[in-house]
Design a protein around this motif. Structure first.
Motif, PDB file in Angstrom:
ATOM      1  N   LYS A   1       0.822  -1.211   0.000  1.00  0.00           N
ATOM      2  CA  LYS A   1       0.000   0.000   0.000  1.00  0.00           C
ATOM      3  C   LYS A   1       0.857   1.262   0.000  1.00  0.00           C
ATOM      4  N   ALA A   2       1.998   1.213   0.661  1.00  0.00           N
ATOM      5  CA  ALA A   2       2.838   2.405   0.701  1.00  0.00           C
ATOM      6  C   ALA A   2       3.741   2.483  -0.504  1.00  0.00           C
ATOM      7  N   GLU A   3       3.649   1.486  -1.403  1.00  0.00           N
ATOM      8  CA  GLU A   3       4.428   1.464  -2.640  1.00  0.00           C
ATOM      9  C   GLU A   3       5.913   1.660  -2.374  1.00  0.00           C
ATOM     10  N   VAL A   4       6.428   0.818  -1.473  1.00  0.00           N
ATOM     11  CA  VAL A   4       7.850   0.890  -1.158  1.00  0.00           C
ATOM     12  C   VAL A   4       8.627   0.254  -2.310  1.00  0.00           C
ATOM     13  N   LYS A   5       9.700   0.946  -2.723  1.00  0.00           N
ATOM     14  CA  LYS A   5      10.512   0.376  -3.796  1.00  0.00           C
ATOM     15  C   LYS A   5      11.913   0.078  -3.263  1.00  0.00           C
ATOM     16  N   ASP A   6      12.650  -0.737  -4.003  1.00  0.00           N
ATOM     17  CA  ASP A   6      14.015  -1.042  -3.586  1.00  0.00           C
ATOM     18  C   ASP A   6      14.844   0.226  -3.539  1.00  0.00           C
ATOM     19  N   GLU A   7      15.784   0.215  -2.596  1.00  0.00           N
ATOM     20  CA  GLU A   7      16.649   1.376  -2.437  1.00  0.00           C
ATOM     21  C   GLU A   7      17.546   1.522  -3.656  1.00  0.00           C
ATOM     22  N   GLU A   8      17.788   2.752  -4.071  1.00  0.00           N
ATOM     23  CA  GLU A   8      18.726   2.980  -5.177  1.00  0.00           C
ATOM     24  C   GLU A   8      20.118   3.011  -4.593  1.00  0.00           C
ATOM     25  N   GLY A   9      20.723   1.875  -4.387  1.00  0.00           N
ATOM     26  CA  GLY A   9      22.046   1.916  -3.790  1.00  0.00           C
ATOM     27  C   GLY A   9      22.912   0.806  -4.332  1.00  0.00           C
ATOM     28  N   GLU A  10      24.119   0.776  -3.879  1.00  0.00           N
ATOM     29  CA  GLU A  10      25.024  -0.263  -4.337  1.00  0.00           C
ATOM     30  C   GLU A  10      25.440  -1.146  -3.177  1.00  0.00           C
ATOM     31  N   LYS A  11      24.547  -1.259  -2.173  1.00  0.00           N
ATOM     32  CA  LYS A  11      24.971  -2.036  -1.013  1.00  0.00           C
ATOM     33  C   LYS A  11      24.744  -3.524  -1.200  1.00  0.00           C
ATOM     34  N   GLY A  12      24.313  -3.910  -2.398  1.00  0.00           N
ATOM     35  CA  GLY A  12      24.195  -5.341  -2.635  1.00  0.00           C
ATOM     36  C   GLY A  12      22.809  -5.865  -2.329  1.00  0.00           C
ATOM     37  N   GLN A  13      22.678  -7.164  -2.540  1.00  0.00           N
ATOM     38  CA  GLN A  13      21.392  -7.808  -2.408  1.00  0.00           C
ATOM     39  C   GLN A  13      21.457  -8.810  -1.252  1.00  0.00           C
ATOM     40  N   LEU A  14      20.347  -8.952  -0.565  1.00  0.00           N
ATOM     41  CA  LEU A  14      20.282  -9.948   0.504  1.00  0.00           C
ATOM     42  C   LEU A  14      19.220 -10.964   0.125  1.00  0.00           C
ATOM     43  N   ILE A  15      19.592 -12.238   0.126  1.00  0.00           N
ATOM     44  CA  ILE A  15      18.613 -13.276  -0.141  1.00  0.00           C
ATOM     45  C   ILE A  15      18.515 -14.143   1.115  1.00  0.00           C
ATOM     46  N   ILE A  16      17.301 -14.353   1.579  1.00  0.00           N
ATOM     47  CA  ILE A  16      17.103 -15.285   2.687  1.00  0.00           C
ATOM     48  C   ILE A  16      16.472 -16.521   2.070  1.00  0.00           C
ATOM     49  N   ALA A  17      17.220 -17.628   2.025  1.00  0.00           N
ATOM     50  CA  ALA A  17      16.717 -18.845   1.390  1.00  0.00           C
ATOM     51  C   ALA A  17      16.175 -19.767   2.471  1.00  0.00           C
ATOM     52  N   VAL A  18      14.880 -20.046   2.398  1.00  0.00           N
ATOM     53  CA  VAL A  18      14.245 -20.854   3.436  1.00  0.00           C
ATOM     54  C   VAL A  18      14.120 -22.288   2.944  1.00  0.00           C
ATOM     55  N   SER A  19      14.748 -23.219   3.649  1.00  0.00           N
ATOM     56  CA  SER A  19      14.567 -24.628   3.309  1.00  0.00           C
ATOM     57  C   SER A  19      14.616 -25.391   4.625  1.00  0.00           C
ATOM     58  N   SER A  20      15.126 -26.615   4.610  1.00  0.00           N
ATOM     59  CA  SER A  20      15.202 -27.330   5.885  1.00  0.00           C
ATOM     60  C   SER A  20      16.404 -28.262   5.874  1.00  0.00           C
ATOM     61  N   ASP A  21      16.510 -29.077   6.933  1.00  0.00           N
ATOM     62  CA  ASP A  21      17.667 -29.959   7.060  1.00  0.00           C
ATOM     63  C   ASP A  21      17.459 -31.307   6.418  1.00  0.00           C
ATOM     64  N   ARG A  22      16.200 -31.681   6.156  1.00  0.00           N
ATOM     65  CA  ARG A  22      15.942 -33.051   5.756  1.00  0.00           C
ATOM     66  C   ARG A  22      15.680 -33.178   4.286  1.00  0.00           C
ATOM     67  N   GLY A  23      16.125 -34.294   3.720  1.00  0.00           N
ATOM     68  CA  GLY A  23      15.968 -34.490   2.286  1.00  0.00           C
ATOM     69  C   GLY A  23      14.830 -35.421   1.968  1.00  0.00           C
ATOM     70  N   LEU A  24      14.956 -36.092   0.803  1.00  0.00           N
ATOM     71  CA  LEU A  24      13.946 -37.026   0.326  1.00  0.00           C
ATOM     72  C   LEU A  24      12.592 -36.348   0.182  1.00  0.00           C
ATOM     73  N   CYS A  25      12.611 -35.077  -0.246  1.00  0.00           N
ATOM     74  CA  CYS A  25      11.339 -34.387  -0.384  1.00  0.00           C
ATOM     75  C   CYS A  25      11.165 -33.807  -1.766  1.00  0.00           C
ATOM     76  N   GLY A  26      11.645 -34.475  -2.788  1.00  0.00           N
ATOM     77  CA  GLY A  26      11.392 -33.992  -4.128  1.00  0.00           C
ATOM     78  C   GLY A  26      12.236 -32.786  -4.448  1.00  0.00           C
ATOM     79  N   ALA A  27      11.634 -31.836  -5.189  1.00  0.00           N
ATOM     80  CA  ALA A  27      12.416 -30.724  -5.740  1.00  0.00           C
ATOM     81  C   ALA A  27      12.460 -29.518  -4.836  1.00  0.00           C
TER      82      ALA A  27
END
Lengths: 291, 160
Positions: free
Chosen positions: A73-99
């Motif tokens: 609603k506040a139409e926030v946009k990404d900062e115009e900067g060169e400080k890089g990108q942050l990715i938070i990748a959410v997964s888990s510890d256990r396998g055998l769960c397909g893709a």
């Protein structure tokens, strides 16, 4: 498959090889039957965990969607900067769960290739294993012991606190997770993350009354924890449903293998018996003609 | 006969539409989403008024309130529903967002209806947190004990 097992046994007479192959097949049959039992029980366990996770997700969805509303609603946009990108990748510890894990790992890899100035916060060991080899220097933080028990808000708050304490600066950010659609499908989605500066420079921010930097800071910190919690919940549900289908497929495949092996086993057994009979009969016939 | 009836319907439709364009006093009610991580209390439900305790003071939210953000303090949130009933909830912390289009998102870390609170347990919690503050050694422990005192004082107040 059978030629491989036949190659292991020593080159003895035909008879011995026939008997040894029979033993090999029965060993293989027993082990595949055990595997089928294991995959079936894993499917039951993840079906139970999936129902619980889906129930909790239904309760958490309005919270997660509400937490994203302000930024839309506040139409926030990404900062115009060169400080890089942050990715938070959410997964888990256990396998055998397909893709589930590999789809997240794939997207992180393409993102880092596109934008080398990227820091990744990994939640769960599996994605760490995927990224460790080539992108070890992009990994900022790894959260382990994820996925055994359902996530609570306290877990997300802990992760958010560590991210804030580590002082990572970024101009644009996102949370990568698998959004749950149905029992058989999930979709890898990204939720945008905005830094405090991005919020302070939002186009519609002046509309909002009486805001000082303290309020903005507390708000962004709390919403980081909320968004993380929501993504963890969605990911957990996708993971359990994906594991359920994967184990179901594995049990079906094991069942097919058992059918084929049983067929081969019976045929080999009959061939051995026939060979013995032929030898006995031809031996008896040879004795008779001698007489 | 049918022609006049349909003509009447058309006319009345336009008439009600003209009536809906009114001023401030008749602003549409706001839609509230009040949720905690593990439960949903209101999901896009239109309500008349919401009173929230925040760090910048307790304030009431009516439809067409000026957009703002606020951080919640431990205290009681009162929701005045459209049918006139009021419901009170105790919240521990969280944020409230009021947007331009009169939607309100109240995200609380924990929210419970006030009538499920037990005053003796709340007083016990307060005593516990006070002793915690007395025995706190580091700054962090002191701050945590102070937070716990604040929440338990608000709990006791909510029960009374």
């Amino acid at each position: 498959m059978f030629s491989r097992s036949a190659a292991i046994i020593p080159q003895c007479s035909q008879q011995v090889r026939g008997m040894a192959t029979l033993k090999m097949i029965s060993i293989r049959l027993k082990s595949v039957k055990n595997i089928q039992k294991i995959t079936q029980s894993m499917k039951m366990v993840s079906a139970a965990k999936y129902t619980k996770a889906e129930r909790e997700l239904k309760l958490a969805r309005p919270y997660g969607i509400g937490a994203q509303e302000f930024y839309k609603k506040a139409e926030v946009k990404d900062e115009e900067g060169e400080k890089g990108q942050l990715i938070i990748a959410v997964s888990s510890d256990r396998g055998l769960c397909g893709a589930v894990h590999s789809s997240i790992g794939r997207i992180v890899k393409t993102d880092i290739a596109a934008n080398p100035n990227t820091k990744v916060v990994i939640v769960g060991d599996k994605v760490r294993n995927i990224l460790q080899r080539l992108y070890a220097k992009n990994i900022a933080m790894v959260v382990t012991e994820v996925g055994r028990k359902p996530a609570v808000f306290g877990d997300a708050a802990l992760v958010a606190q560590s991210i804030i304490n580590s002082g990572i600066e970024f101009s644009k950010g996102k949370i990568l997770f698998n959004a749950f659609r149905t029992v058989v499908s999930f979709r890898t989605t990204e939720m945008p993350l905005y830094s405090q500066n991005a919020v302070a420079n939002a186009s519609k921010l002046p509309v909002y009354d009486s805001l000082d930097s303290d309020v903005i800071q507390s708000y962004t910190e709390f919403s980081l924890a909320s968004l993380l919690f929501y993504s963890m919940k969605e990911n957990a549900t996708s993971e359990q449903s994906s594991r359920m289908t994967a184990m179901d497929n594995a049990s079906k495949n094991a069942g097919e293998m058992i059918d084929k092996l049983t067929m081969t086993f019976n045929r080999t057994r009959q061939a051995v018996i026939t060979r013995e009979l032929i030898e006995i009969i031809s031996g008896a016939a040879a004795l008779e003609t001698k007489n | 006969m049918a022609l006049t009836r349909s003509a009447l319907r058309l006319f009345s439709g336009r008439f009600t539409q003209a009536c809906q364009v009114r001023g401030y006093a008749d602003a549409p009610s706001m839609s509230l989403t009040f949720a905690a991580p593990s439960q949903v209390l209101y999901n896009n439900i239109s309500v008349k008024q919401i009173d929230v305790p925040s760090f910048s003071g307790s304030f009431g939210i009516l439809p067409a309130h000026v957009p703002t953000l606020a951080v919640l303090k431990p205290g009681v949130v009162t929701v005045f529903e459209n049918d006139g009933s009021t419901k009170k909830f105790f919240v521990s912390s969280g944020t409230v967002t009021i947007n331009e289009d009169s939607t309100v998102q109240l995200l609380a870390e924990e929210a419970v209806p006030v009538d499920t609170l037990d005053i003796s347990a709340a007083k016990e919690l307060l005593a516990q947190s006070q002793s915690q503050l007395a025995s706190a050694s580091s700054e962090v422990a002191k701050a945590e004990a102070e937070i716990s005192i604040e929440v338990s004082e608000a709990l006791v107040k909510a029960c009374e």
